[in-house]
Design a protein around this motif. Structure first.
Motif, PDB file in Angstrom:
ATOM      1  N   HIS A 197      -5.259   0.645   4.890  1.00 48.50           N
ATOM      2  CA  HIS A 197      -3.977   0.934   5.538  1.00 48.50           C
ATOM      3  C   HIS A 197      -4.176   1.324   6.997  1.00 48.50           C
ATOM      4  CE1 HIS A 197      -0.444   3.477   6.567  1.00 48.50           C
ATOM      5  NE2 HIS A 197       0.204   2.566   5.874  1.00 48.50           N
ATOM      6  N   LEU A 217       0.822  -1.210   0.000  1.00 48.56           N
ATOM      7  CA  LEU A 217       0.000   0.000   0.000  1.00 48.56           C
ATOM      8  C   LEU A 217       0.858   1.263   0.000  1.00 48.56           C
ATOM      9  CD1 LEU A 217      -2.721  -1.099   2.577  1.00 48.56           C
ATOM     10  CD2 LEU A 217      -3.049  -0.802   0.120  1.00 48.56           C
ATOM     11  N   VAL A 230      -0.346   7.653   2.585  1.00 50.29           N
ATOM     12  CA  VAL A 230      -1.339   6.872   1.838  1.00 50.29           C
ATOM     13  C   VAL A 230      -2.579   7.708   1.563  1.00 50.29           C
ATOM     14  CG1 VAL A 230      -2.776   4.797   1.847  1.00 50.29           C
ATOM     15  CG2 VAL A 230      -0.456   4.710   2.790  1.00 50.29           C
ATOM     16  N   MET A 277      -7.859   2.654  -0.218  1.00 51.96           N
ATOM     17  CA  MET A 277      -6.487   2.315   0.164  1.00 51.96           C
ATOM     18  C   MET A 277      -6.187   2.846   1.564  1.00 51.96           C
ATOM     19  SD  MET A 277      -4.118   2.973  -3.230  1.00 51.96           S
ATOM     20  CE  MET A 277      -2.660   3.153  -2.178  1.00 51.96           C
TER      21      MET A 277
END
Length: 230
Positions: free
Chosen positions: A156, A93, A144, A152
């Motif tokens: 994460h 990620l 991120v 995502m």
């Protein structure tokens, strides 16, 4: 006669107890293997056993505690194979996030990167390792999140929470605190220079060092960490 609905109050207490117990695990006040009863938690939290049980069931579903037949509850032991798989997912990620950030056109990098640079490279280092640990978590989540994919970022964030207890062990050691500032600064400079390979390599090395420290954790080191918090 009016019936008083106690459900919202119970739910509110359960949520409070849930968050407190989870924080106790993250802060080493409850260690892997520690046993306790619902009555003990209820007395400590000033609540009845019903919201305590609700909170514990929620923590059980998330993998933090387990019910023990005829002996109450226990904080689950660390599953290092499971942690390895979470670290693998975290790397995937974050490397993708860095790739996307480096690919942004000039002048369009998110303001959050400038805020991260100000904190990690331009401001004096924080002296408290556990406070640095919280900012370290936020650094990686911000990278991120800045990449612009909410899903995502959500995945994460879930991974970050599941590895929190072992990651914070890394920040009980002064050299790792100092290294984190240097490594974060190098990652940010590479991203801002749009040096994708350099940024990804720096990030992967940074995470690998943290992962290496995780493999050295023993129950003894966890007890030491708890003593430092007392």
């Amino acid at each position: 006669m009016t019936t008083i609905n106690k459900a919202p109050r119970t739910q509110g207490q359960a949520e409070r107890i849930y968050h407190q117990l989870k924080q106790d695990i993250f802060d080493f006040r409850l260690l892997p293997g520690d046993r306790f009863s619902e009555s003990e938690i209820a007395a400590r939290m000033g609540a009845s056993r019903t919201p305590v049980r609700q909170a514990l069931y929620a923590l059980e579903q998330e993998g933090y505690v387990a019910v023990q037949p005829r002996s109450g509850w226990q904080v689950k032991h660390i599953d290092f194979d499971y942690l390895e798989s979470l670290y693998d997912l975290r790397v995937v990620l974050e490397l993708e996030a860095v790739k996307r950030l480096c690919a942004l056109p000039p002048g369009s990098q998110p303001d959050i990167l400038l805020a991260l640079k100000t904190f990690w490279t331009d401001s004096p280092p924080l002296p408290d390792g556990q406070e640095v640990a919280r900012y370290d978590e936020q650094f990686h989540m911000d990278l991120v999140m800045a990449a612009g994919n909410p899903e995502m970022a959500r995945v994460h964030r879930d991974v970050t929470e599941k590895i929190r207890i072992v990651r914070r062990m890394d920040f009980t050691k002064t050299p790792r605190v100092e290294a984190t500032y240097a490594e974060h600064g190098a990652i940010l400079r590479a991203i801002m220079a749009r040096e994708t390979e350099e940024a990804q390599n720096r990030l992967q090395q940074h995470i690998a060092q943290s992962q290496k420290e995780v493999r050295t954790i023993t129950l003894h080191t966890l007890h030491q960490a708890r003593q430092q918090k007392l």
